[in-house]
Design a protein around this motif. Structure first.
Motif, PDB file in Angstrom:
ATOM      1  N   MET A   1       2.319  -4.396  -5.754  1.00 24.57           N
ATOM      2  CA  MET A   1       1.356  -3.326  -6.080  1.00 24.57           C
ATOM      3  C   MET A   1       1.166  -3.350  -7.595  1.00 24.57           C
ATOM      4  O   MET A   1       1.681  -2.500  -8.319  1.00 24.57           O
TER       5      MET A   1
ATOM      6  N   LEU B   1      -6.547  -0.850 -11.024  1.00 26.21           N
ATOM      7  CA  LEU B   1      -7.614  -0.556 -10.060  1.00 26.21           C
ATOM      8  C   LEU B   1      -8.921  -0.215 -10.753  1.00 26.21           C
ATOM      9  O   LEU B   1      -9.993  -0.474 -10.227  1.00 26.21           O
TER      10      LEU B   1
ATOM     11  N   THR C   1       0.840  -1.209   0.000  1.00 27.94           N
ATOM     12  CA  THR C   1       0.000   0.000   0.000  1.00 27.94           C
ATOM     13  C   THR C   1       0.875   1.260   0.000  1.00 27.94           C
ATOM     14  O   THR C   1       2.060   1.211   0.362  1.00 27.94           O
TER      15      THR C   1
ATOM     16  N   THR D   1       2.698   5.808  -6.275  1.00 30.93           N
ATOM     17  CA  THR D   1       2.029   4.614  -5.742  1.00 30.93           C
ATOM     18  C   THR D   1       0.703   4.353  -6.438  1.00 30.93           C
ATOM     19  O   THR D   1       0.072   3.324  -6.198  1.00 30.93           O
ATOM     20  N   GLU D   2       0.266   5.297  -7.259  1.00 32.81           N
ATOM     21  CA  GLU D   2      -0.953   5.100  -8.050  1.00 32.81           C
ATOM     22  C   GLU D   2      -0.845   6.056  -9.228  1.00 32.81           C
ATOM     23  O   GLU D   2      -0.390   7.184  -9.067  1.00 32.81           O
TER      24      GLU D   2
ATOM     25  N   GLN E   1      -1.777   0.587 -10.227  1.00 35.14           N
ATOM     26  CA  GLN E   1      -0.660   0.605  -9.294  1.00 35.14           C
ATOM     27  C   GLN E   1       0.650   0.564 -10.097  1.00 35.14           C
ATOM     28  O   GLN E   1       0.655   0.127 -11.252  1.00 35.14           O
TER      29      GLN E   1
ATOM     30  N   PHE F   1       7.952  -2.852  -6.427  1.00 43.09           N
ATOM     31  CA  PHE F   1       6.499  -2.659  -6.503  1.00 43.09           C
ATOM     32  C   PHE F   1       5.773  -3.892  -7.045  1.00 43.09           C
ATOM     33  O   PHE F   1       4.643  -3.797  -7.494  1.00 43.09           O
TER      34      PHE F   1
END
Lengths: 484, 484
Positions: free
Chosen positions: B116, B120, B71, B228-229, B132, B113
Motif C-alpha cells: 500500500m 493517490l 486495500t 490505511t490512507e 497510502q 504496508f
C-alpha cells in the motif's frame, strides 16, 4: 500539590459509588463549602446571563447552581461532588459560544471560570504563555504585546475566554497562517469528572509520549475534562500589516484565486471572502467607507480580503503590490489597498458579521467546513436549498480554510431543521464537516447524530465514557440529550 | 465501500465473541484467504528484516505471520480475524522506527504496508496529498516537488513511511517552522481492530465536529487503529535556501541564542545544535569540509545551525546577513554561511547522527524533550548522570523545539536502565517528556509506566480499551507487556 485542600464532606463517604439523594439545598451547601458562600449562587441570585451563550437556537435555561471556583483543586472538589450526586456540570468561559455548549441544564451546576482569569506567565524564552481558562483574548493580547509576542488565534470576539476557545477549538481569520486553537495550545492542566487533576503536554511544541490528551480535550466542548490552566504558543508580533480588498464579478473566480495566492508563498495571515449581500450589510451597519465605486459594487458578486504582515515595511509593500497584480490576473475587477484605520475597520466589521446577521433577523448561523475547492458548488447548493425552503443563505467565510459562515433565513422551525440537515449532508458528501470552529454544542448535536457514521459516534461515546463514566459533563452537548 | 469484499470464513461465525482455538496453520490459511497466498508469509519465508526496526534495544523477534494487504478492506478482514483468534497485531511501514514499535510478537501477525505504497493524489487546489501508509517520504517528496509543493515533515530518514510517521508522530528538523506530523496530517482512513473502517478529518485544516480522532490516532504507535490512507497538508516549496553554522565557546550561549533568533521573526526552518563531540564524529564520518579553522574548532563547545528559506533570493541573502550579525552579537566565535552542496552535506550528516552514534558503539539513543530554556541544565545534568554511571552522553538536537538527542554510552544493562530512569525523571521534573518524536514503542514503555502520573496512564488505558477491547493491537508497545 501542596495547595491541595481536603474539605470535610457533610455527606459522608461515597466511595461505594452509590448515589445519595440530597435535597438541592444540601447539595448547594456542599458546593458552597468548596468555593465559599459568596461564590455559589442559587435561585434568583443567578442572573439571566448564566442561562445562555450566544447561540441563536439554544433556549435559555437557568441552572440550579452557579459556582465560581478560584483554583484547580476547587474545580476538582466540585466535580467530585457533582459525580457523587449525579449533578450535570456545564463549564462557562465568557459565554460567547455560538452552539449552546455553555447553556446549562435546569438541574445542573454551571462552573463559571470568571475568577480564574489570570495570565500566570508570559515566558519569552520558550515563547509560551500560561493562562487560566477565564482569561479573555483581549487581556492576553495586551500582556503578550508587551513582550513583542502574539497569541495568534483571533476568533473574532476578543471577549472570548481562552478556556472557551479550548472547548470549541476556536479558529478565526488568522488560521490560514497560524492554525486554529489545537495548533496553538501546547499543554493543559485539566480536571477529570472523577476529580483527578492531570497535566498534559507542556512548554514544548512536540511530544510523542503516549496518547495526546491535550489534543483530545481540545474541541471536546466540556464533555471530557475541564481545563484549569492552558499553555499557549506565542509568535513574534510582526509590526507591519496591510490589507487588500478585491471585488470579483463572479463567485467562482474568488474561489479560484485562493489556491493561487496560497501557492505564491506570500503567506497571507487573512484570506477571507465576503458575498455582496453581507458586504452591503456590514458596510451599512458599520458605516464603512472603502472607496469602492458604485459601478464596481453593483457588478460584484463577492469580495476577497487578503491581509499580509511583515517585520519590514519595505517588504510588506512589495508583497502587497505582488498580491495586487496577482489578484488582477485572477480576475478581480479592481484592487483596493487598505491601510491603518480603514483596514482595521473592515476586519472588525467582518468579525462582527455574526452580529450583523443576528440584527438582520437571521434564524441560524452555521459554520460548515468543506475542502477549499468545494466552496463554490457547496455555497451554490446551500443557496438553492435555502431558496427552495422559502428562505435564504448569505455569508462570508475563511476562504483559505474552506470554512463557510452562512446566515440562514428560514422562520419555520421544521423547515429550517430539514434545510440544515440537507446543507450539512451536502457538505459531508463533499468531504466536509458540520462545524469548522463553532463546535456542535447543544444546537448541532442532533444533526451530527443523524448524519455521521454510527461507528464513529459509538467510538466517541466510548471515549466519553473512558473520561466520564458517570456522564455528568455537559450532557446534551456533542451527544444529543439522553443518548450518551 | 463498493470495493468491500466479504470473505468466506473457514472457521464459522464468531459473533458470540468466544475465542476459537485454531492451529497456526488454520490461522495462516484464513489470513492467506484474505491477502492471497503469496502475500502471507510464515516460518522460514519470513525474512529477518521483519523481526526488528532500528531501535537499539528491542530484541529482534520473527512473528508467526506476515501479511501484506493491498486495500483497507483487506486490513479490516485481517484485524477481524486477529480479534477473533486473539492474535496480536503489529503494523510496519519501513521499519525505520527507533523505539521498537514495529517489532512484532512471536505469536503475532505483522501487517506490512509495503504494497500500500501509492501517492493517490496531489491536490493543488486544496494543497493536500492523499497517500497510502507505505509511501516513503522520498517518494512523496518527488511527487510534491513536481507540483511546486512540499510535505514539510523531514524526520531525517527519507526511507521512512508516512504511515510510520503517523504512528510515532514523527518530527524532524523542520518542525521549528512547520510543526510535526500531527500538525500536518489532516485526515485518515483508519481501521479499528473490530474491523470498522472509519474516515476522520479530511482535506480541511480545521474541524470542530466531535472528538478529534485523527489527532488521537496520530502518535498512538499502532495501538488504537491502523491508518490505511493519510491526507497530508502541503506547503509551497520555497526555492531559495541557505544555512549558517555558528560555533560557540559556551553551551549556555548557544541555547540563549535560540529564543533571540525565534523572536527576530526571521522564521528559520532549521534551528539545530550539535555538541563538539558529535560534530567531530559527523565531520570525520562524512568527510565534511566546513571551513572551520582548527583554532576555533578546538575552543568550541557546541554549534548552532540555522537554515533559512525564501521565495526570493535577494531577501534570503539579506536575512542570512541579519542572522549572521545576530549570532555575532549573541556570542558566536565566528559565522559560516554554507550554500548549495556544503549546506546540504551538513544537514545530511546531521540527519545521520543516529547512524554515527550507532557506529560509535552507543548503547542507546534517546530523544527527550524539555522546554527550550531547560536544555542547558538538563544536558549538563544528563552528562553528569552518565559520567557517574561510568558512561557518557553526547548529542545534538532540535534546539528550537527543546528536543535533545543523546547517544548514551553505558554498557551495563542494569546501570543503563537506572541511568535512563534518572535522565527521564530529570526531564519530566523540568516539564519535559520521555520522547519528543521517536515514541515510547516497546523500549521506553516501562520507563513511562514507572515515571508518569498513574491517573494519566489509567486514562490512556481506558482510551486504549475504547478502541481495542480485545487488546490485540501492538501489545507491549506504549503499555509494557502484560499491563494493558
Amino acid at each position: 500539590m501542596a495547595a491541595y485542600r481536603r474539605y470535610v464532606l457533610r455527606c459522608g463517604n461515597h466511595s461505594n459509588g452509590a448515589e445519595e439523594k440530597l435535597s438541592m439545598g444540601d447539595v448547594a451547601a456542599r458546593l458552597a463549602e468548596i468555593v465559599g458562600d459568596k461564590n455559589l449562587l442559587t435561585g434568583e441570585a443567578i442572573s439571566e446571563d448564566y442561562a445562555h451563550d450566544e447561540a441563536l437556537n439554544a433556549e435559555p435555561q437557568r441552572p440550579a447552581y452557579v459556582a465560581k471556583p478560584a483554583t484547580a483543586e476547587e474545580v476538582a472538589e466540585l466535580l467530585k461532588a457533582a459525580t457523587e450526586h449525579n449533578v450535570p456540570v456545564t463549564a462557562r468561559g465568557s459565554g460567547s459560544g455560538l452552539s449552546g455548549a455553555a447553556r446549562p441544564r435546569e438541574d445542573g451546576l454551571l462552573i463559571s471560570f470568571e475568577r480564574m482569569n489570570q495570565v500566570l506567565e508570559v515566558d519569552t524564552g520558550n515563547h509560551v504563555a500560561v493562562v487560566q481558562p477565564g482569561v479573555t483574548l483581549a487581556e492576553l493580547d495586551v500582556k503578550t504585546a508587551e513582550a513583542g509576542l502574539s497569541y495568534t488565534v483571533y476568533p473574532g470576539e476578543l471577549s472570548a475566554s481562552v478556556g472557551g476557545n479550548v472547548g470549541t477549538n476556536a479558529g478565526g481569520m488568522r488560521a490560514v497562517k497560524y492554525g486554529v486553537t489545537r495548533n496553538n495550545v501546547l499543554g493543559l492542566q485539566a480536571v477529570l469528572p472523577t476529580g483527578e487533576i492531570l497535566r498534559t503536554g507542556g512548554k514544548t511544541s512536540k511530544i510523542s509520549t503516549g496518547y495526546d490528551l491535550t489534543q483530545l480535550i481540545i474541541g471536546s466542548e466540556g464533555t471530557l475534562a475541564l481545563a484549569t490552566e492552558i499553555t499557549v504558543k506565542l509568535h513574534p508580533r510582526l509590526t507591519h500589516g496591510a490589507t487588500v480588498l478585491a471585488p470579483f464579478g463572479d463567485f467562482g473566480q474568488v474561489m479560484a484565486a485562493v489556491p493561487a495566492i496560497v501557492s505564491s508563498g506570500l503567506g497571507p495571515h487573512i484570506l477571507e471572502y465576503i458575498d455582496n449581500m453581507t458586504m452591503a450589510a456590514i458596510v451599512y451597519n458599520e458605516k464603512l467607507e472603502l472607496g469602492v465605486p458604485d459601478k464596481i459594487r453593483d457588478t460584484s458578486e463577492a469580495y476577497l480580503v487578503v491581509a499580509l504582515e511583515n517585520r519590514e515595511n519595505g517588504r510588506l509593500h512589495e508583497d502587497i503590490e505582488t498580491v495586487g497584480e496577482l489578484l488582477g490576473e485572477l480576475g478581480a475587477t479592481d484592487v483596493y489597498v487598505l491601510e491603518g484605520p480603514a483596514a482595521r475597520k473592515l476586519i472588525e466589521a467582518r468579525e462582527k458579521a455574526f452580529w450583523t446577521a443576528k440584527a438582520a433577523g437571521a434564524d441560524d448561523v452555521i459554520d460548515v467546513v468543506v475542502p477549499r475547492t468545494a466552496m463554490p458548488p457547496f455555497i451554490t447548493k446551500a443557496r438553492e436549498l435555502a431558496m427552495a425552503a422559502g428562505g435564504g443563505a448569505i455569508g462570508c467565510g475563511h476562504a483559505g480554510d474552506g470554512n463557510v459562515h452562512l446566515a440562514i433565513f428560514c422562520k419555520d422551525a421544521d423547515k429550517r431543521k430539514q434545510l440544515l440537515t440537507d446543507i450539512f449532508a451536502d457538505a459531508m458528501e463533499r468531504g466536509g464537516a458540520i462545524s469548522g470552529e463553532h463546535g456542535l454544542g447543544r444546537t448541532k448535536a442532533s444533526y451530527h447524530q443523524a448524519l455521521e457514521d454510527p461507528a464513529k459516534i459509538e467510538l466517541m461515546r466510548r471515549i466519553k465514557q473512558s473520561f466520564d463514566p458517570a456522564g455528568i459533563l455537559n450532557p446534551g452537548v456533542l451527544f444529543p440529550e439522553g443518548t450518551a
